[in-house]
Design a protein around this motif. Structure first.
Motif, PDB file in Angstrom:
ATOM      1  N   ALA A  60       3.100   9.562 -11.611  1.00 38.66           N
ATOM      2  CA  ALA A  60       3.417  10.832 -11.507  1.00 38.66           C
ATOM      3  C   ALA A  60       2.143  11.664 -11.242  1.00 38.66           C
ATOM      4  O   ALA A  60       2.156  12.654 -10.759  1.00 38.66           O
ATOM      5  CB  ALA A  60       4.083  11.272 -12.861  1.00 38.66           C
ATOM      6  N   ASP A  61       0.929  11.117 -11.928  1.00 40.26           N
ATOM      7  CA  ASP A  61      -0.229  12.094 -11.609  1.00 40.26           C
ATOM      8  C   ASP A  61      -1.138  11.536 -10.439  1.00 40.26           C
ATOM      9  O   ASP A  61      -1.996  12.316 -10.084  1.00 40.26           O
ATOM     10  CB  ASP A  61      -1.198  11.942 -12.889  1.00 40.26           C
ATOM     11  N   GLY A  62      -0.478  10.681  -9.502  1.00 37.47           N
ATOM     12  CA  GLY A  62      -1.197  10.585  -8.391  1.00 37.47           C
ATOM     13  C   GLY A  62      -2.180   9.600  -8.640  1.00 37.47           C
ATOM     14  O   GLY A  62      -3.158   9.375  -7.676  1.00 37.47           O
ATOM     15  N   TYR A  63      -2.318   8.752  -9.676  1.00 37.50           N
ATOM     16  CA  TYR A  63      -3.052   7.651  -9.845  1.00 37.50           C
ATOM     17  C   TYR A  63      -2.271   6.248 -10.158  1.00 37.50           C
ATOM     18  O   TYR A  63      -1.159   6.286 -10.290  1.00 37.50           O
ATOM     19  CB  TYR A  63      -3.852   8.042 -11.381  1.00 37.50           C
ATOM     20  N   PRO A 122       2.480  19.587 -22.940  1.00 44.12           N
ATOM     21  CA  PRO A 122       1.496  18.656 -23.986  1.00 44.12           C
ATOM     22  C   PRO A 122       1.483  17.334 -23.278  1.00 44.12           C
ATOM     23  O   PRO A 122       2.311  16.599 -23.017  1.00 44.12           O
ATOM     24  CB  PRO A 122       2.269  19.054 -24.888  1.00 44.12           C
ATOM     25  N   ALA A 123       0.369  16.833 -23.872  1.00 41.61           N
ATOM     26  CA  ALA A 123      -0.178  15.229 -23.932  1.00 41.61           C
ATOM     27  C   ALA A 123       0.063  15.052 -22.269  1.00 41.61           C
ATOM     28  O   ALA A 123       0.414  13.646 -22.156  1.00 41.61           O
ATOM     29  CB  ALA A 123       1.266  14.389 -24.573  1.00 41.61           C
ATOM     30  N   SER A 124      -0.130  15.721 -21.502  1.00 41.67           N
ATOM     31  CA  SER A 124      -0.202  15.372 -20.046  1.00 41.67           C
ATOM     32  C   SER A 124      -1.376  14.669 -19.478  1.00 41.67           C
ATOM     33  O   SER A 124      -2.288  14.667 -20.060  1.00 41.67           O
ATOM     34  CB  SER A 124      -0.219  16.663 -19.052  1.00 41.67           C
ATOM     35  N   GLU A 125      -1.179  13.510 -19.246  1.00 40.41           N
ATOM     36  CA  GLU A 125      -2.023  12.353 -18.721  1.00 40.41           C
ATOM     37  C   GLU A 125      -3.418  13.020 -18.025  1.00 40.41           C
ATOM     38  O   GLU A 125      -4.471  12.855 -18.185  1.00 40.41           O
ATOM     39  CB  GLU A 125      -1.787  11.202 -17.966  1.00 40.41           C
ATOM     40  N   SER A 126      -2.954  13.768 -17.064  1.00 42.59           N
ATOM     41  CA  SER A 126      -3.732  14.519 -16.224  1.00 42.59           C
ATOM     42  C   SER A 126      -4.625  15.658 -16.608  1.00 42.59           C
ATOM     43  O   SER A 126      -5.723  16.026 -16.288  1.00 42.59           O
ATOM     44  CB  SER A 126      -3.367  15.079 -14.700  1.00 42.59           C
ATOM     45  N   GLU A 127      -4.152  16.098 -17.796  1.00 38.97           N
ATOM     46  CA  GLU A 127      -4.802  17.375 -18.378  1.00 38.97           C
ATOM     47  C   GLU A 127      -5.644  16.485 -19.559  1.00 38.97           C
ATOM     48  O   GLU A 127      -6.709  17.276 -20.415  1.00 38.97           O
ATOM     49  CB  GLU A 127      -3.894  18.136 -19.099  1.00 38.97           C
ATOM     50  N   THR A 128      -5.615  15.573 -20.600  1.00 38.21           N
ATOM     51  CA  THR A 128      -6.090  15.035 -21.382  1.00 38.21           C
ATOM     52  C   THR A 128      -6.780  13.748 -21.315  1.00 38.21           C
ATOM     53  O   THR A 128      -7.925  13.662 -22.037  1.00 38.21           O
ATOM     54  CB  THR A 128      -5.046  14.712 -22.553  1.00 38.21           C
ATOM     55  N   ASP A 129      -6.590  12.902 -20.456  1.00 38.15           N
ATOM     56  CA  ASP A 129      -7.731  11.747 -20.102  1.00 38.15           C
ATOM     57  C   ASP A 129      -8.270  12.014 -18.741  1.00 38.15           C
ATOM     58  O   ASP A 129      -8.209  12.904 -18.002  1.00 38.15           O
ATOM     59  CB  ASP A 129      -6.521  10.625 -19.766  1.00 38.15           C
ATOM     60  N   PRO A 170      -7.701  18.362 -10.568  1.00 39.22           N
ATOM     61  CA  PRO A 170      -7.162  16.909 -10.955  1.00 39.22           C
ATOM     62  C   PRO A 170      -7.584  15.792 -10.227  1.00 39.22           C
ATOM     63  O   PRO A 170      -7.466  14.622 -10.404  1.00 39.22           O
ATOM     64  CB  PRO A 170      -5.788  16.837 -11.165  1.00 39.22           C
ATOM     65  N   LEU A 171      -7.893  16.025  -8.762  1.00 42.02           N
ATOM     66  CA  LEU A 171      -8.220  15.138  -7.973  1.00 42.02           C
ATOM     67  C   LEU A 171      -9.486  14.239  -8.303  1.00 42.02           C
ATOM     68  O   LEU A 171      -9.878  13.296  -7.995  1.00 42.02           O
ATOM     69  CB  LEU A 171      -8.374  15.553  -6.417  1.00 42.02           C
ATOM     70  N   TYR A 172     -10.242  15.032  -9.093  1.00 45.04           N
ATOM     71  CA  TYR A 172     -11.752  14.659  -9.321  1.00 45.04           C
ATOM     72  C   TYR A 172     -11.548  13.908 -10.927  1.00 45.04           C
ATOM     73  O   TYR A 172     -12.899  13.580 -11.363  1.00 45.04           O
ATOM     74  CB  TYR A 172     -12.786  15.723  -9.383  1.00 45.04           C
ATOM     75  N   GLN A 173     -10.495  13.904 -11.411  1.00 47.95           N
ATOM     76  CA  GLN A 173     -10.506  13.199 -12.680  1.00 47.95           C
ATOM     77  C   GLN A 173     -10.382  11.809 -12.605  1.00 47.95           C
ATOM     78  O   GLN A 173      -9.660  11.263 -11.478  1.00 47.95           O
ATOM     79  CB  GLN A 173      -9.162  13.968 -13.477  1.00 47.95           C
ATOM     80  N   ARG A 174     -10.844  10.997 -13.449  1.00 50.01           N
ATOM     81  CA  ARG A 174     -10.547   9.576 -13.635  1.00 50.01           C
ATOM     82  C   ARG A 174     -11.227   8.879 -12.590  1.00 50.01           C
ATOM     83  O   ARG A 174     -10.710   7.817 -11.994  1.00 50.01           O
ATOM     84  CB  ARG A 174      -9.198   9.359 -13.595  1.00 50.01           C
ATOM     85  N   ILE A 175     -12.168   9.187 -11.950  1.00 50.56           N
ATOM     86  CA  ILE A 175     -12.960   8.519 -10.683  1.00 50.56           C
ATOM     87  C   ILE A 175     -14.225   7.913 -11.007  1.00 50.56           C
ATOM     88  O   ILE A 175     -14.792   7.079 -10.205  1.00 50.56           O
ATOM     89  CB  ILE A 175     -12.909   9.405  -9.406  1.00 50.56           C
ATOM     90  N   TRP A 176     -14.728   8.521 -12.212  1.00 48.04           N
ATOM     91  CA  TRP A 176     -16.273   7.861 -12.554  1.00 48.04           C
ATOM     92  C   TRP A 176     -15.993   6.959 -13.812  1.00 48.04           C
ATOM     93  O   TRP A 176     -15.058   6.460 -14.174  1.00 48.04           O
ATOM     94  CB  TRP A 176     -17.145   8.937 -13.034  1.00 48.04           C
ATOM     95  N   LYS A 213       1.014  -1.289   0.029  1.00 42.47           N
ATOM     96  CA  LYS A 213       0.140  -0.123  -0.007  1.00 42.47           C
ATOM     97  C   LYS A 213       0.891   1.312  -0.074  1.00 42.47           C
ATOM     98  O   LYS A 213       1.521   1.489   0.959  1.00 42.47           O
ATOM     99  CB  LYS A 213      -0.850  -0.049   1.263  1.00 42.47           C
ATOM    100  N   ARG A 214       0.799   2.069  -1.237  1.00 42.32           N
ATOM    101  CA  ARG A 214       1.675   3.129  -1.188  1.00 42.32           C
ATOM    102  C   ARG A 214       0.801   4.331  -1.419  1.00 42.32           C
ATOM    103  O   ARG A 214      -0.305   4.263  -1.788  1.00 42.32           O
ATOM    104  CB  ARG A 214       2.678   2.955  -2.317  1.00 42.32           C
ATOM    105  N   LEU A 215       1.046   5.592  -1.033  1.00 45.15           N
ATOM    106  CA  LEU A 215       0.593   6.586  -1.344  1.00 45.15           C
ATOM    107  C   LEU A 215       0.540   7.265  -2.691  1.00 45.15           C
ATOM    108  O   LEU A 215       1.449   7.118  -3.274  1.00 45.15           O
ATOM    109  CB  LEU A 215       1.153   7.858  -0.361  1.00 45.15           C
ATOM    110  N   ARG A 216      -0.638   7.645  -3.185  1.00 44.90           N
ATOM    111  CA  ARG A 216      -0.830   8.052  -4.425  1.00 44.90           C
ATOM    112  C   ARG A 216      -1.076   9.611  -4.466  1.00 44.90           C
ATOM    113  O   ARG A 216      -1.930  10.268  -3.838  1.00 44.90           O
ATOM    114  CB  ARG A 216      -2.068   7.633  -5.116  1.00 44.90           C
ATOM    115  N   ARG A 217      -0.130   9.940  -5.070  1.00 49.06           N
ATOM    116  CA  ARG A 217       0.107  11.501  -5.266  1.00 49.06           C
ATOM    117  C   ARG A 217      -0.476  12.242  -6.207  1.00 49.06           C
ATOM    118  O   ARG A 217      -0.255  11.423  -7.264  1.00 49.06           O
ATOM    119  CB  ARG A 217       1.604  12.048  -4.913  1.00 49.06           C
ATOM    120  N   SER A 218      -0.783  13.366  -6.219  1.00 53.73           N
ATOM    121  CA  SER A 218      -1.119  14.139  -7.237  1.00 53.73           C
ATOM    122  C   SER A 218      -1.007  15.606  -7.192  1.00 53.73           C
ATOM    123  O   SER A 218      -0.222  16.023  -6.327  1.00 53.73           O
ATOM    124  CB  SER A 218      -2.919  13.932  -7.311  1.00 53.73           C
ATOM    125  N   LEU A 219      -1.429  16.453  -8.397  1.00 51.95           N
ATOM    126  CA  LEU A 219      -1.117  17.920  -8.367  1.00 51.95           C
ATOM    127  C   LEU A 219      -1.605  18.453  -7.064  1.00 51.95           C
ATOM    128  O   LEU A 219      -0.874  19.396  -6.573  1.00 51.95           O
ATOM    129  CB  LEU A 219      -1.748  18.362  -9.471  1.00 51.95           C
TER     130      LEU A 219
END
Length: 818
Positions: free
Chosen positions: A142-145, A810-817, A259-265, A48-54
């Motif tokens: 890198a994106d906390g995911y 550019p092409a940042s996962e947290s910005e485009t996905d 970005p904390l609310y991205q990719r959670i649904w 179990k590791r800590l997931r970091r984000s922006l």
């Protein structure tokens, strides 16, 4: 010639996990006979590791006009997490040498930080704090995911639903609705947001047993937590029939401001969705998706259903059998499942029905005494509260950060602790707890069969253990539940002894910690408080709504802090001594508790701060800070003055409630009540007004004023609103992205001729100018270049403690996905 990473590998610190794994690989290679193929290294499941984000731990200030000077801060912390190269998994298993080279490549991109992973204790607590010079990142994370490349394949394909939807199981379906039959002892797992209506049979969801009725329940199932399971308990002809419908709560809009609310649904339609969407348009997408296994997720996240331990289920049934006489305290170490158990027990108590639970009908609701100010269930952080509930809640805390519906429940009383841990002021914490308990006794006069569930924080060692044993002895409990079979004995033995003396049975249950987390505790607190400030409760709707606009684009509430129309009695600062001349700097951009003072006696120590009396006695102020003469004016150069009720007027005219010795004494819980939180945008000295944002309903503020209560703003030691600083920047990036996507759709349809190129260029230039303006704000720096050299240069340039480094490339996962 060796690469730079290989030369420096010996000097780079590695974690205990990586070192142990390397030793195992070397031992296996050394013991392998030459005539046999090399044994493959054993693959351990990731710890179990800590997931970091922006948004982990960013800056500490809100935006202010450029004309103002720099601010003074006693201490601030920030995390500047920058991306690294992801370690791509190859087909088959890599050799030990290849793994060492891969580790060297990852290590080369790191700055001189501490270890890659924190100790297991910190990981269990969800602590993720770094100083400004400790720039760190996790390979592939890198994106906390979560990174699918880090997870073994057998762990990714985890079974979720036991029921497979066939044509015969579908009653009806369209682009928004799905009505299915579920057989007994079978279950269904969904990801996303939906409204659940039980039409036939009995189903269980998150501890609640739902029977056929006209009631529709709102369910939130994000990927940040274990997914709720819809299970058929009993049915007509062995089947239960449920309708699942898409909902638009607005909570998904917060992904545009954080970005904390991205990719959670839910992502793209799954195989089960395609079966139920036959006949609908090709681009139809519901707000939920049916998942058979975790591999069905298009975003490849680490999804798990939450199945209760058998001992948990047995304990819930035993506790429910006490019916209205239940008074249970749930305690245990951090990350042991206390909140989950309390939530499931609460739902279980609120959903009893004739024919079940010995025919007991719960008509008096359930009282929930939340004593965890770090991760509360129905209030934002920094508060302890007593909630009266009449309906179950389905979702993590950030989906219900406040309760204000008579049908579902309401907050009876709350107290602002001003910190995420009770250890900052245990005496005030104990007084607040006793006041909430007295409020529960008053509640019993109206609802004599109202059970009580007490959620105690993970502060179980040292002084926290003393408080826990004290609560067991004085709360008049019926049961104590401890959430860990592993002890430790120095905690379990005193609790068992206190329970034995109070003649209260104590149950020890196994903990159910989550092996994989996509958000740390600090990030979940940020999500909850951001959800709180974007939440609204429309009177004509049964469910809450969230606004997706940044707070900087909403109109603040202006409150007079001086003059004939003064709207607040004063301002208090808890935890540390603040000079009156620094009060403005401490308030701007800070979160404060809005507390209603019901009696002048709530300001403890105010009588001793009235200035010199006739007998010549002085006040409680430190003589080195402010010395008052007989006229009440400052004599040591400061521009503060003392007025009635212990109020010190600063040079800006702010009413500073400075009572006690050295710092503000907290308000007496017996004569005060916290209405909610507010974020102070700025102090307008010219108009003598405070500009602030608060989701507190105006009707509640008006009721407090009509009852003769005065309002006090309490500044505590809560996490700074880092998310509020970057909301405009993320919203600007999202606006440009949405516009580019709309243009791409037009081109894909072959309608490129309909695009006015001149207008398109003007719109694009305007959107990019908005991004530039949003990125050029005080206390935040956008790092466009991700190279190590640029990071080091930025670190040398930006020496201020309140500066941020935000990732944008550019092409940042947290910005485009998503």
């Amino acid at each position: 010639m060796k690469r730079k990473a290989e030369k420096q590998q010996a000097a780079v610190p590695v974690s205990a996990f990586a070192a142990r794994k390397a030793r195992q690989q070397q031992a296996q290679i050394a013991t392998t006979p030459k005539n046999e193929p090399a044994a493959q290294p054993a693959v351990e499941p990731p710890s179990k590791r800590l997931r970091r984000s922006l948004e982990a731990d960013e800056s500490t200030e809100m935006n202010i006009p450029e004309t103002r000077g720099p601010r003074t801060r006693s201490s601030t912390k920030q995390d500047a997490l920058l991306p690294t190269e992801k370690v791509k998994s190859r087909k088959g298993k890599a050799t030990g040498k290849e793994q060492e080279e891969s580790q060297a490549q990852v290590q080369e991109t790191r700055d001189d930080s501490e270890e890659e992973e924190e100790s297991e204790d910190n990981a269990a607590e969800g602590v993720d704090e770094m100083t400004e010079d400790e720039i760190a990142s996790v390979a592939g994370d890198a994106d906390g995911y979560e990174s699918p490349a880090e997870t073994p394949a057998e762990l990714q394909n985890f079974p979720l639903s036991k029921s497979r939807i066939n044509k015969k199981d579908i009653v009806y379906a369209d682009a928004d609705t799905l009505c299915v039959r579920i057989k007994e002892k079978m279950n269904l797992v969904l990801l996303g947001q939906y409204d659940l209506w039980v039409k036939r049979g009995v189903v269980s969801v998150m501890g609640a047993k739902l029977h056929p009725s006209s009631r529709v329940y709102r369910v939130y199932a994000p990927s940040t937590h274990s997914l709720p399971v819809i299970k058929c308990v009993a049915g007509v002809n062995g089947e239960a029939e449920v309708e699942i419908k898409s909902c638009n709560s607005g909570l998904s809009r917060l992904r545009d401001v954080s970005p904390l609310y991205q990719r959670i649904w839910n992502g793209q339609n799954t195989a089960a969705d395609k079966v139920t969407l036959k006949g609908a348009s090709k681009d139809s997408r519901r707000t939920f998706s049916v998942l058979y296994t975790s591999a069905d997720d298009s975003l490849k996240r680490h999804l798990r259903p939450l199945h209760l331990d058998k001992k948990w289920s047995a304990s819930m049934k035993a506790l429910s059998s006490r019916q209205g006489k239940l008074r249970v305290l749930v305690c245990g170490p951090k990350a042991s499942g206390k909140s989950t158990f309390s939530r499931y027990l609460l739902n279980h108590l609120l959903s009893s029905d004739p024919g079940f639970e010995d025919g007991y009908i719960n008509t008096d609701g359930v009282a929930f005494l939340d004593l965890d100010p770090g991760q509360p269930e129905f209030t934002p952080m920094g508060q302890v509260s007593l909630a009266y509930l009449r309906a179950p809640f389905f979702g993590p805390p950030f989906t219900h950060p406040s309760v204000d519906k008579p049908r579902d429940g309401h907050i009876v009383r709350a107290h602002h602790i001003g910190s995420t841990s009770p250890k900052e002021d245990p005496d005030h914490y104990a007084l607040a707890t006793m006041d909430l308990l007295s409020q529960y006794r008053s509640l019993l006069a109206r609802y004599p069969q109202c059970p009580l569930v007490v959620n105690y924080p993970g502060w179980i060692f040292g002084q926290g253990l003393e408080v826990a044993t004290w609560l067991i002895q004085c709360l008049g409990l019926s049961d104590v539940v401890y959430m860990s079979e592993k002890g430790p004995s120095e905690v379990v033995d005193p609790l068992s002894s206190a329970a034995k003396q109070a003649h209260v049975p104590m149950t020890i249950l196994p903990s159910q910690p989550t092996d994989f987390v996509s958000r740390s505790s600090a990030q979940l607190r940020s999500m909850q408080i951001q959800s709180y400030f974007h939440l609204s409760h429309p009177l004509d709707l049964g469910n809450p709504l969230w606004q997706g606009e940044p707070l900087s684009r909403t109109r603040p509430l202006a409150v007079d802090y001086s003059g004939s129309k003064q709207g607040i009695l004063g301002i208090m600062v808890m935890g540390s001594q603040i000079s009156p001349d620094l009060l403005r700097e401490v308030l701007e951009g800070a979160i404060v508790g809005v507390t209603a003072v019901e009696s002048p006696n709530a300001i403890m120590g105010a009588s001793s701060a009235q200035g010199p009396s006739d007998e010549g006695e002085g006040n409680d102020f430190d003589a080195e800070d402010v010395d008052m003469d007989t006229d009440g004016q400052a004599t040591n150069g400061t521009s503060a003055s003392l007025t009635d009720n212990g109020v010190v007027r600063t040079k800006e005219g702010l009413p500073y409630l400075f009572v006690g010795s050295g710092s503000c004494t907290p308000l007496d819980p017996k004569a005060s009540n916290c209405l909610g939180l507010a974020l102070i945008r700025s102090v307008n000295v010219a108009s003598q007004k405070l500009e602030l944002f608060t989701p507190i309903p105006s009707t509640r503020l008006q009721d407090a004023i009509e009852q003769g209560h005065q309002l006090v703003l309490v500044r505590g030691q809560l996490d700074h609103p880092n998310w509020a600083i970057s909301e405009e920047y993320h919203a600007a990036r999202a606006a440009e992205r949405h516009y580019q996507e709309s243009i791409a759709e037009v081109k894909q349809r072959g309608d490129s001729k309909k695009i006015d190129q001149t207008k398109h260029n003007q719109t694009l230039a305007m959107l990019r100018e908005r991004i530039r303006r949003a990125s050029n704000v005080p206390y935040m720096t956008v790092v466009e270049d991700n190279s190590r050299r640029q990071r080091e240069a930025a670190a040398r340039r930006e020496k201020s403690l309140w500066k941020l480094r935000k990732k944008a490339y550019p092409a940042s996962e947290s910005e485009t996905d998503w």
